[in-house]
Design a protein around this motif. Structure first.
Motif, mmCIF file in Angstrom:
data_model
loop_
_atom_site.group_PDB
_atom_site.id
_atom_site.type_symbol
_atom_site.label_atom_id
_atom_site.label_comp_id
_atom_site.label_asym_id
_atom_site.label_seq_id
_atom_site.Cartn_x
_atom_site.Cartn_y
_atom_site.Cartn_z
ATOM 1 N N LEU A 68 70.420 11.169 28.804
ATOM 2 C CA LEU A 68 69.659 12.405 28.656
ATOM 3 C C LEU A 68 70.541 13.474 28.026
ATOM 4 N N GLU A 69 70.103 13.993 26.915
ATOM 5 C CA GLU A 69 70.817 15.061 26.225
ATOM 6 C C GLU A 69 70.052 16.377 26.393
ATOM 7 N N GLU A 70 70.681 17.459 25.985
ATOM 8 C CA GLU A 70 70.025 18.763 26.075
ATOM 9 C C GLU A 70 68.792 18.843 25.178
ATOM 10 N N SER A 71 68.814 18.046 24.078
ATOM 11 C CA SER A 71 67.676 18.049 23.152
ATOM 12 C C SER A 71 66.604 17.020 23.512
ATOM 13 N N SER A 72 66.788 16.286 24.603
ATOM 14 C CA SER A 72 65.802 15.277 25.003
ATOM 15 C C SER A 72 64.532 15.947 25.515
ATOM 16 N N VAL A 73 63.393 15.254 25.315
ATOM 17 C CA VAL A 73 62.084 15.794 25.683
ATOM 18 C C VAL A 73 61.282 14.709 26.388
ATOM 19 N N VAL A 74 60.504 15.122 27.418
ATOM 20 C CA VAL A 74 59.589 14.217 28.124
ATOM 21 C C VAL A 74 58.164 14.681 27.826
ATOM 22 N N GLU A 75 57.313 13.754 27.350
ATOM 23 C CA GLU A 75 55.949 14.094 26.962
ATOM 24 C C GLU A 75 54.972 13.042 27.475
#
Length: 627
Positions: free
Chosen positions: A258-265
């Protein structure tokens, strides 16, 4: 709480376990051994020079906790780096050193096993206050007991804790880890139905709080290469999502960083899958499917929480929750102290004037609290009912799946038996086909041999027909030649009959001359006149020549007839035929015939030929064929 503070709590237990006399000091030799073990557990390079320099022999005696702290902070804690060592192994080392001395349960076969005690020891250090000696206060203890009760699917009952605190007032200010383990093992803090359920609950809480696991469970994951859906066991931490084949965590299949730019949708339903969501990272998008909408919401919220902690630079959710609870307690205490100090001058008057109002407010507050509690109980009961229904549905599905599995197994067994029979039949058919192929090859070979034999036979037959035609042609020529010779012989005989006496008279004269042993030439010369002797000799000579030609022609004709008979008759193995005696054709053995005797013999052979045509005497080969 940072890493050094967490490590220091376990080291404090190890240090105090070496203090046998409880004087607060430990011998230098024991501290050397402890430092060496800490170096090894924390995966720090050993520095024996600094160790000997700090603990060199002098007359100062044992080292106290304050005297050991400078070395501990400078050479051990300052070099410890998170992720380079196994913290559970480090805590287990400290637990082993301290439990031998301090943990002496009154009940040997209590509720907690050795593994459970170690896990509770780690959880106690996580929730304990940051002051020494380490104790856990009542709110944090209640929080831990509630988590364990929830792990056993039970509702926590605080009456046992209240009774224990009322009986022992010293525990109200805090409880040490040994007191906590003693009362919990004796069953004075929780109602436990079975030890197995308690051990499983402790293990679940330990994995969640100690290993910073925010959420775990089964999800369906879409493959990256084959694009098929597989069920995996997911473990969510603040920095990563790790997925395994099953919940025993033995076979790791992958990890999502998980990175700071990761997104969950959330994703719409597709490919026959429901409750879809995805995790987008800078390198790849991971698609997953939950069992129902509630599970999807829980997983999405948990992953968003992990991303928030990642963005804030925090490594533990429960540490953050602990700090928030501590801040709430401090705020409440500060407000209470401020309120008490502000209201001291007018406390009596306010109490007298506002007693009815406070009583009414208290009653309304109690009613409000009671309504909240009632609503909470209704929600909890509803939740339990939903969980029960969900559990029943899952059990029904499981039974249905088991039944389908049994049917599939039976169908598989039948299919296996059918395939076995078919394989046997295929083997038999292959064997039969192989035999038929061999038979076909043999028949083809026999047919080819027969064709070759037939062709050879036709060739031989054509050759024999050609030879037969040639022989017939030669025979016709011989017959024509023989008829010409016979004509010539008749003409010559007529000529000789007009110029010479009859053959019988000549024969008698020749016989008389032979008896008198007088040469033939002398008698004829004396009896015949000189003018007649020359024509007679020339005619006789011509006759002898014609007869010789006729005899040779006859012999040749016989030879060709024999050859023709041989060609017309199939070739068979020769029989053993006895050799016939040779009949002498010459009437005079060992003596030559005179011209008159030869002419007489020829005339006797020609007379039957005139009546019957040429009928040569059969040779030896013809007699054998006739027999």
């Amino acid at each position: 709480m940072d890493l050094q503070s967490e490590l220091l709590k376990s080291i404090w237990y190890a240090f105090t376990s070496l203090d046998v006399e409880q004087s607060g000091k430990v011998s230098k030799s024991q501290l050397k051994v402890l430092s060496h073990n800490l170096y090894t557990a924390l995966n720090i390079p050993h520095d024996p020079v600094a160790l000997e320099e700090h603990f060199k022999d002098n007359n100062n005696g044992p080292v106290s906790n304050q005297g050991y702290m400078p070395y501990l902070n400078k050479y051990i804690l300052a070099k410890a780096t998170e992720g380079t060592f196994n913290k559970e192994t480090f805590d287990e080392l400290c637990w082993t050193l301290t439990s031998k001395k301090n943990f002496k349960p009154s009940i040997q076969q209590g509720l907690c096993s050795q593994k459970d005690c170690f896990k509770l020891f780690c959880l106690f250090n996580l929730l304990s206050e940051d002051c020494y000696p380490l104790v856990i206060i009542q709110p944090e203890l209640e929080y831990l007991l509630k988590k364990i009760s929830s792990g056993m699917s039970l509702e926590w009952d605080g009456t046992l804790l209240e009774e224990l605190l009322s009986q022992n007032a010293t525990l109200q200010d805090g409880m040490s880890v040994w007191e906590f383990l003693e009362h919990l093992g004796a069953g004075q803090l929780l109602h436990v139905e079975s030890k197995e359920a308690f051990s499983l609950a402790v293990d679940e809480v330990f994995m969640e709080m100690y290993h910073n696991i925010i959420k775990k469970g089964y999800l369906l994951k879409k493959g990256h290469i084959r694009r098929n859906w597989q069920e995996r066991w997911f473990v969510l931490k603040p920095s990563s999502v790790t997925y395994y084949v099953n919940e025993d965590l033995k076979e790791k299949k992958g990890e999502i960083l998980l990175e700071e730019s990761s997104v969950v949708e959330n994703l719409p339903d597709k490919d026959g899958r429901r409750c879809l969501f995805c995790v987008k990272t800078p390198f790849r998008t991971y698609e997953m499917s939950a069992s129902n909408v509630k599970q999807r919401v829980d997983w999405v919220q948990a992953m968003q929480t992990a991303l928030r902690l990642r963005a804030e630079g925090k490594s533990s959710l429960h540490q953050e929750l602990k700090l928030s609870r501590r801040k709430q307690r401090e705020t409440l205490q500060r407000s209470q102290s401020n309120q008490s100090s502000h209201n001291e001058p007018v406390a009596v008057e306010a109490l007298q004037n506002s007693a009815p109002e406070q009583q009414g407010e208290t009653e309304s507050l109690e009613q409000h609290i009671e309504s909240i509690i009632q609503k909470q109980r209704e929600v909890e009961a509803k939740r339990k009912e939903e969980e029960k229904q969900e559990r029943e549905i899952q059990q029904a599905r499981q039974r249905d799946l088991e039944r389908q599995l049994e049917e599939a197994k039976e169908a598989k067994e039948k299919m296996t038996a059918t395939l076995t029979e078919m394989e046997k039949e295929v083997k038999q058919q292959k064997k039969r086909i192989h035999e038929l192929e061999l038979t076909q090859v043999k028949l083809e070979e026999a047919l080819n041999a027969q064709i070759h034999a037939r062709l050879e036979e036709d060739r031989i037959r054509h050759e024999l027909e050609r030879q037969l035609a040639e022989e017939q042609k030669k025979l016709a020529e011989l017959l024509l030649h023989q008829s010409q010779l016979e004509t010539l012989a008749v003409r010559s005989q007529e000529d000789t009959s007009t110029t010479t006496p009859p053959i019988s008279q000549q024969t008698e004269e020749s016989s008389q001359h032979n008896t008198e042993e007088v040469p033939v030439h002398e008698s004829t010369s004396t009896a015949t006149p000189p003018n007649i002797q020359q024509p007679e000799e020339s005619g006789q000579h011509n006759t002898e020549r014609e007869l010789l030609n006729q005899s040779s022609t006859t012999q040749m004709l016989k030879h060709w007839k024999i050859q023709l008979n041989r060609l017309m008759k199939p070739i068979t193995p020769g029989d053993k035929v006895e050799h016939l005696p040779i009949k002498p054709t010459c009437p005079r053995q060992g003596q030559a015939l005179t011209s008159t005797e030869f002419i007489a013999k020829v005339q006797t052979g020609i007379s039957p030929e005139k009546g019957n045509g040429p009928n040569p005497s059969p040779t030896r080969e013809e007699e054998e064929q006739g027999s």
